[in-house]
Scaffold this motif. Structure first.
Motif, PDB file in Angstrom:
ATOM      1  N   HIS A  80      -2.588  17.392  14.067  1.00 39.30           N
ATOM      2  CA  HIS A  80      -1.302  16.696  14.225  1.00 39.30           C
ATOM      3  C   HIS A  80      -0.716  16.958  15.611  1.00 39.30           C
ATOM      4  CE1 HIS A  80       3.072  16.961  14.547  1.00 39.30           C
ATOM      5  NE2 HIS A  80       2.965  15.705  14.166  1.00 39.30           N
ATOM      6  N   ASP A  81      -0.712  18.215  16.040  1.00 41.33           N
ATOM      7  CA  ASP A  81      -0.100  18.568  17.335  1.00 41.33           C
ATOM      8  C   ASP A  81      -0.784  17.809  18.468  1.00 41.33           C
ATOM      9  OD1 ASP A  81       1.500  20.236  15.912  1.00 41.33           O
ATOM     10  OD2 ASP A  81       0.497  22.101  16.517  1.00 41.33           O
ATOM     11  N   TRP A  82      -2.104  17.655  18.346  1.00 44.61           N
ATOM     12  CA  TRP A  82      -2.848  16.933  19.389  1.00 44.61           C
ATOM     13  C   TRP A  82      -2.549  15.427  19.325  1.00 44.61           C
ATOM     14  CZ3 TRP A  82      -6.667  13.239  18.559  1.00 44.61           C
ATOM     15  CH2 TRP A  82      -7.233  12.747  19.759  1.00 44.61           C
ATOM     16  N   LEU A  83      -2.548  14.878  18.109  1.00 43.48           N
ATOM     17  CA  LEU A  83      -2.297  13.435  17.955  1.00 43.48           C
ATOM     18  C   LEU A  83      -0.891  13.079  18.438  1.00 43.48           C
ATOM     19  CD1 LEU A  83      -4.193  11.253  16.917  1.00 43.48           C
ATOM     20  CD2 LEU A  83      -3.216  11.550  14.642  1.00 43.48           C
ATOM     21  N   ASP A  84       0.013  14.028  18.270  1.00 39.86           N
ATOM     22  CA  ASP A  84       1.412  13.821  18.650  1.00 39.86           C
ATOM     23  C   ASP A  84       1.578  13.733  20.172  1.00 39.86           C
ATOM     24  OD1 ASP A  84       4.072  13.442  17.887  1.00 39.86           O
ATOM     25  OD2 ASP A  84       4.549  15.565  18.136  1.00 39.86           O
ATOM     26  N   THR A  85       0.537  14.088  20.919  1.00 42.04           N
ATOM     27  CA  THR A  85       0.617  13.965  22.388  1.00 42.04           C
ATOM     28  C   THR A  85       0.230  12.561  22.850  1.00 42.04           C
ATOM     29  OG1 THR A  85      -1.657  14.717  22.732  1.00 42.04           O
ATOM     30  CG2 THR A  85       0.064  16.406  22.747  1.00 42.04           C
ATOM     31  N   ARG A  86      -0.243  11.713  21.926  1.00 39.92           N
ATOM     32  CA  ARG A  86      -0.573  10.332  22.312  1.00 39.92           C
ATOM     33  C   ARG A  86       0.688   9.541  22.586  1.00 39.92           C
ATOM     34  NH1 ARG A  86       0.049   5.585  20.859  1.00 39.92           N
ATOM     35  NH2 ARG A  86       1.097   6.322  18.977  1.00 39.92           N
ATOM     36  N   ARG A  87       0.692   8.796  23.655  1.00 42.81           N
ATOM     37  CA  ARG A  87       1.787   7.886  23.947  1.00 42.81           C
ATOM     38  C   ARG A  87       1.226   6.524  24.336  1.00 42.81           C
ATOM     39  NH1 ARG A  87       7.008   9.551  24.578  1.00 42.81           N
ATOM     40  NH2 ARG A  87       7.165   7.295  24.269  1.00 42.81           N
ATOM     41  N   THR A  88       1.970   5.497  23.970  1.00 40.33           N
ATOM     42  CA  THR A  88       1.645   4.160  24.447  1.00 40.33           C
ATOM     43  C   THR A  88       1.972   4.107  25.933  1.00 40.33           C
ATOM     44  OG1 THR A  88       1.976   3.058  22.340  1.00 40.33           O
ATOM     45  CG2 THR A  88       2.392   1.754  24.318  1.00 40.33           C
ATOM     46  N   VAL A  89       0.981   3.731  26.744  1.00 41.37           N
ATOM     47  CA  VAL A  89       1.184   3.692  28.195  1.00 41.37           C
ATOM     48  C   VAL A  89       0.949   2.277  28.696  1.00 41.37           C
ATOM     49  CG1 VAL A  89       0.286   4.520  30.417  1.00 41.37           C
ATOM     50  CG2 VAL A  89       0.644   6.137  28.545  1.00 41.37           C
ATOM     51  N   ARG A  90       1.942   1.750  29.413  1.00 44.55           N
ATOM     52  CA  ARG A  90       1.846   0.369  29.916  1.00 44.55           C
ATOM     53  C   ARG A  90       1.351   0.304  31.353  1.00 44.55           C
ATOM     54  NH1 ARG A  90       5.281   0.166  25.760  1.00 44.55           N
ATOM     55  NH2 ARG A  90       4.903  -1.679  24.498  1.00 44.55           N
ATOM     56  N   ASP A  91       1.392   1.457  32.049  1.00 38.41           N
ATOM     57  CA  ASP A  91       0.954   1.485  33.452  1.00 38.41           C
ATOM     58  C   ASP A  91      -0.473   2.009  33.514  1.00 38.41           C
ATOM     59  OD1 ASP A  91       3.484   0.653  34.594  1.00 38.41           O
ATOM     60  OD2 ASP A  91       4.223   2.614  33.943  1.00 38.41           O
TER      61      ASP A  91
END
Ligand code: IYR
Length: 226
Positions: A32-43
């Protein structure tokens, strides 16, 4: 016993490591802690990515469970610059119309904190875009056979490829141009396929900012019945 038959079909033994509960707690927390570092990035940077990477990501998505194991998806991977340009142009035309009248005022307001608009440069700039198509039916001996739980299956496959992209250290975003039947035409897809999701894939640009979002707490997303 390594192999057996069920309903007359071959089955193989399921053999995987299991762990004691304290280790299970640790592993689930870490994931969970690792997955929680995912962010949607538009650049997304235009730095090249090998086809092998994209093949691996697609095969990760394709491990998803699916109705009756029909795997009702086609991943179209595009690096061809002219094709990306054409797709960007068509997507931006639809998005322009959406942002200028098709979307409700409330919807536009909900997107303000996220900072999106009708411009979609990432479609052209990312080294690859993967367009996921759902396969509504299969044609076998000239006969149409509907697939099962198509939206659920393809949605799960998308979640898995998104996680695989994160694991590889790359970024993506879930782009849903609407309507998106122009993708069927541009990519000359057969009549049993419908566009589902567009994922540009690449490295993030050098300095990237993402909205300061907070994810919901456990008690906001879960109810326990013990
Ligand atoms: N499909 C548009 C608009 C959009 C809609 C939602 I809901 C988002 O979370 C983000 C964007 C687009 O891709 O810009």
């Amino acid at each position: 016993m390594e192999k057996t038959e069920i309903n007359g079909y071959p089955h193989v033994a399921y053999r995987r490591d299991t762990y004691e509960l304290d280790e299970v707690e640790k592993r689930s927390q870490e994931f969970h802690d690792w997955l929680d570092t995912r962010r949607t990035v538009r650049d997304i940077s235009d730095k090249p990515i090998s086809r092998k990477v994209i093949e691996n990501l697609i095969m990760a998505g394709s491990t998803a469970p699916s109705g009756a194991h029909k795997q009702p998806w086609t991943f179209c991977a595009i690096s061809n610059p002219e094709l990306k340009k054409e797709i960007r142009k068509a997507a931006e035309k639809e998005e322009y119309d959406s942002y200028h009248g098709r979307m409700s005022e409330r919807w536009i307001r909900d997107l303000k904190p996220i900072g999106t608009d009708w411009n979609k440069p990432f479609i052209e700039e990312a080294p690859w875009i993967v367009i996921v198509f759902k396969r509504v039916f299969e044609v076998i001996d000239g006969e149409k056979h509907n697939n099962y739980y198509v939206n659920e299956s393809v949605g799960i496959a998308c979640g898995m490829i998104i996680s695989a992209i994160h694991k590889a250290g790359l970024v993506t975003l879930t782009h849903t141009p609407s309507p998106m039947n122009f993708l069927t035409k541009i990519l000359e897809r057969p009549e049993n396929e419908r566009p589902y999701l567009l994922l540009p894939i690449g490295y993030p640009k050098d300095e990237v900012y993402v909205p300061d979002l907070k994810r919901k707490e456990l008690d906001e997303v879960a109810e326990f019945y013990e």
